[in-house]
Design a protein around this motif. Structure first.
Motif, PDB file in Angstrom:
ATOM      1  N   ALA A   1       0.835  -1.202   0.000  1.00  0.00           N
ATOM      2  CA  ALA A   1       0.000   0.000   0.000  1.00  0.00           C
ATOM      3  C   ALA A   1       0.869   1.250   0.000  1.00  0.00           C
ATOM      4  CB  ALA A   1      -0.935  -0.012   1.203  1.00  0.00           C
ATOM      5  N   GLN A   2       1.968   1.203   0.741  1.00  0.00           N
ATOM      6  CA  GLN A   2       2.900   2.327   0.757  1.00  0.00           C
ATOM      7  C   GLN A   2       3.446   2.592  -0.640  1.00  0.00           C
ATOM      8  OE1 GLN A   2       4.087   3.926   4.013  1.00  0.00           O
ATOM      9  NE2 GLN A   2       4.307   5.460   2.405  1.00  0.00           N
ATOM     10  N   ALA A   3       3.800   1.536  -1.351  1.00  0.00           N
ATOM     11  CA  ALA A   3       4.314   1.687  -2.718  1.00  0.00           C
ATOM     12  C   ALA A   3       3.248   2.273  -3.632  1.00  0.00           C
ATOM     13  CB  ALA A   3       4.787   0.337  -3.245  1.00  0.00           C
ATOM     14  N   ALA A   4       2.008   1.820  -3.466  1.00  0.00           N
ATOM     15  CA  ALA A   4       0.920   2.326  -4.297  1.00  0.00           C
ATOM     16  C   ALA A   4       0.686   3.809  -4.057  1.00  0.00           C
ATOM     17  CB  ALA A   4      -0.360   1.538  -4.016  1.00  0.00           C
ATOM     18  N   ILE A   5       0.710   4.217  -2.806  1.00  0.00           N
ATOM     19  CA  ILE A   5       0.486   5.623  -2.460  1.00  0.00           C
ATOM     20  C   ILE A   5       1.622   6.492  -2.968  1.00  0.00           C
ATOM     21  CG2 ILE A   5       0.316   7.235  -0.522  1.00  0.00           C
ATOM     22  CD1 ILE A   5      -1.080   4.786   0.958  1.00  0.00           C
ATOM     23  N   GLU A   6       2.851   6.019  -2.819  1.00  0.00           N
ATOM     24  CA  GLU A   6       4.004   6.786  -3.309  1.00  0.00           C
ATOM     25  C   GLU A   6       3.949   6.948  -4.825  1.00  0.00           C
ATOM     26  OE1 GLU A   6       7.345   4.638  -1.884  1.00  0.00           O
ATOM     27  OE2 GLU A   6       7.166   5.360   0.181  1.00  0.00           O
ATOM     28  N   ARG A   7       3.433   5.941  -5.503  1.00  0.00           N
ATOM     29  CA  ARG A   7       3.343   6.004  -6.963  1.00  0.00           C
ATOM     30  C   ARG A   7       2.310   7.056  -7.393  1.00  0.00           C
ATOM     31  NH1 ARG A   7       4.465   1.983 -10.767  1.00  0.00           N
ATOM     32  NH2 ARG A   7       4.614   0.400  -9.119  1.00  0.00           N
ATOM     33  N   ILE A   8       1.229   7.163  -6.623  1.00  0.00           N
ATOM     34  CA  ILE A   8       0.144   8.078  -6.988  1.00  0.00           C
ATOM     35  C   ILE A   8       0.402   9.495  -6.492  1.00  0.00           C
ATOM     36  CG2 ILE A   8      -2.323   8.552  -6.640  1.00  0.00           C
ATOM     37  CD1 ILE A   8      -2.676   5.462  -6.418  1.00  0.00           C
ATOM     38  N   CYS A   9       0.721   9.614  -5.201  1.00  0.00           N
ATOM     39  CA  CYS A   9       0.907  10.936  -4.592  1.00  0.00           C
ATOM     40  C   CYS A   9       1.849  10.775  -3.402  1.00  0.00           C
ATOM     41  CB  CYS A   9      -0.432  11.507  -4.141  1.00  0.00           C
ATOM     42  SG  CYS A   9      -0.333  13.166  -3.459  1.00  0.00           S
ATOM     43  N   ALA A  10       3.135  10.998  -3.637  1.00  0.00           N
ATOM     44  CA  ALA A  10       4.166  10.678  -2.645  1.00  0.00           C
ATOM     45  C   ALA A  10       3.996  11.450  -1.342  1.00  0.00           C
ATOM     46  CB  ALA A  10       5.552  10.951  -3.228  1.00  0.00           C
ATOM     47  N   ASP A  11       3.428  12.659  -1.415  1.00  0.00           N
ATOM     48  CA  ASP A  11       3.297  13.447  -0.196  1.00  0.00           C
ATOM     49  C   ASP A  11       1.881  13.390   0.395  1.00  0.00           C
ATOM     50  OD1 ASP A  11       2.039  14.842  -2.175  1.00  0.00           O
ATOM     51  OD2 ASP A  11       2.965  16.781  -1.734  1.00  0.00           O
TER      52      ASP A  11
END
Length: 430
Positions: free
Chosen positions: A82-92
């Motif tokens: 999930a962390q990787a998915a979020i960083e891919r979409i909107c890192a901040d």
């Protein structure tokens, strides 16, 4: 990821498992290159069937609702992915709004939402739950049977942003498959990430489009590693003008069923398979195992009785079925505690994060298991899914589940292609 099976498993040795094991390096390189070109869905789940001679996905869900069925040992994998998915979409990203289905009386579904919230919070996100239910006019706390609680809040729209009272999120995550259509409150959210995108919902999506995308993905993959794509691909046909209540479209349906059964019989003869072939007729849109029937002869879809027609005519949200997909049936030779079973694999970003067996004590190996009376058996992982154990036999648990992970990721890649190819022009511009 390679799960370690903690429940009893029986089934014939898959030659396919050895091929995957022998070509693991090429397989992982191939996937890595594919994900450079395609944006993986935030999450997804796929139902697999293992016949011993064929291992194939039979359904792909872009709004998975069974995170509560995953063993707690999966939590680190879920959080990392999930962390990787979020960083891919909107890192901040710091705030996320989750919009669930309107199943406030379905304890199992609510426990899924609670588990999903737990995963997302552990990535460092502040998570709130916004409800589409019109009777949620103030924060409402639900007590769950497993001791957890959920607080549903009314949605607030401000211009082209959506949130809840005192909460302006970076992104909106849908766990609602939009079978009933797009609520106005979700339209035109130009300033926020909406994931999955609206056109991934069942008001637009069709299983046949996913199957067509999977065809292309599998053909490319099979050529890369030198296998017959049929071994991992349930072939399909489509009938687009059916009205079960009015008995129209039966000729089209019977023709397509006969065409596909003829093709399957030829492949069975090629591989000296003695099992009786079958196809599954199901609504081209929708979930929850509704609008599904198993067919072994074209004559079975002509002159359906009233009960059969009623079963096939309507799916979730009371929507009328007008389009059906005829999908090659895949027997399941796997059993858990003596009952017929099929693996369900969960993914976030492009990682496999867990899975469980759907088990049904009253269904046969050529029947749909997503039906009342099913129950679930968690699988537990003991190592990273991309590292099969080459020191063990091809059908050892880590290697069998590596094969599951490969096929599940192919289905996820097909979903990515499907989403890209069906993106409306206005969304593409935005």
């Amino acid at each position: 990821m390679v799960p370690h099976l903690t429940t009893a498993l029986t089934g014939p040795l898959l030659e396919l498992e050895k091929q995957f094991l022998d070509r693991a390096t090429e397989i992982e390189k191939w996937f890595r290159v594919q994900w450079l070109d395609h944006m993986p869905p935030f999450y997804g789940s796929t139902d697999l069937r293992n016949s011993g001679f064929k291992l194939a996905p039979v359904d792909l869900n872009l709004f998975p609702g069974g995170f509560n069925n995953l063993d707690d040992s999966f939590m680190p994998l879920c959080v990392q992915a999930a962390q990787a998915a979020i960083e891919r979409i909107c890192a901040d990203a710091s705030k996320l709004l989750l919009i669930p289905e309107n199943h406030t009386r379905n304890q199992f579904y609510l426990q899924n939402v609670a588990k999903l919230v737990s995963i997302l919070k552990l990535t460092g996100l502040d998570v709130r739950i916004g409800s589409l239910l019109p009777d949620i006019t103030a924060p409402t706390t639900l007590e769950l049977a497993n001791g957890a609680t959920l607080t549903l809040e009314p949605l607030l729209r401000s211009g082209s942003r959506l949130g809840v009272e005192g909460f302006d999120p970076c992104a909106v995550l849908l766990n609602n498959d939009l079978s009933a259509g797009i609520p106005d409150v979700l339209r035109g959210l130009d300033e926020q990430w909406l994931i999955p995108p609206l056109h991934a919902g069942w008001h637009v999506r069709r299983k046949s489009r996913h199957a067509a995308a999977y065809d292309r993905v599998v053909n490319a993959f099979a050529e890369e590693i030198g296998i017959d794509p049929w071994r991992i691909n349930p072939e399909f046909r489509v009938c687009g003008e059916v009205n079960f209540h009015e008995r129209t479209g039966e000729e089209c349906l019977a023709h397509q069923v006969d065409s596909l059964l003829t093709r399957i019989r030829a492949k069975y003869k090629e591989y000296d398979i003695t099992d009786e072939p079958f196809v599954v007729v199901k609504a081209d849109a929708g979930t929850y195992g509704m609008g599904v029937m198993t067919v072994k002869d074209a004559s079975e879809v002509v002159g359906l009785n009233r009960r059969q027609r009623n079963k096939m005519a309507v799916v979730k949200e009371g929507l009328q079925v007008q389009e059906v997909i005829i999908q090659e049936g895949v027997h399941t030779f796997e059993t858990v505690d003596g009952a017929v079973a099929e693996p369900v694999i969960y993914m976030m970003d492009h990682y496999v994060v867990g899975g469980f067996y759907r088990v049904h004590t009253e269904r046969a190996r050529d029947e749909n298991l997503n039906a009342p009376g099913m129950h679930f058996k968690p699988l537990a992982f003991d190592t990273c899914c991309s590292i099969p154990d080459c020191s063990k036999e091809p059908d050892a648990a880590p290697n069998r589940f590596y094969a599951y992970g490969v096929v599940a990721r192919l289905a996820l890649l097909a979903a990515s292609v499907e989403i890209e190819e069906t993106e409306p022009a206005e969304e593409a511009v935005a």
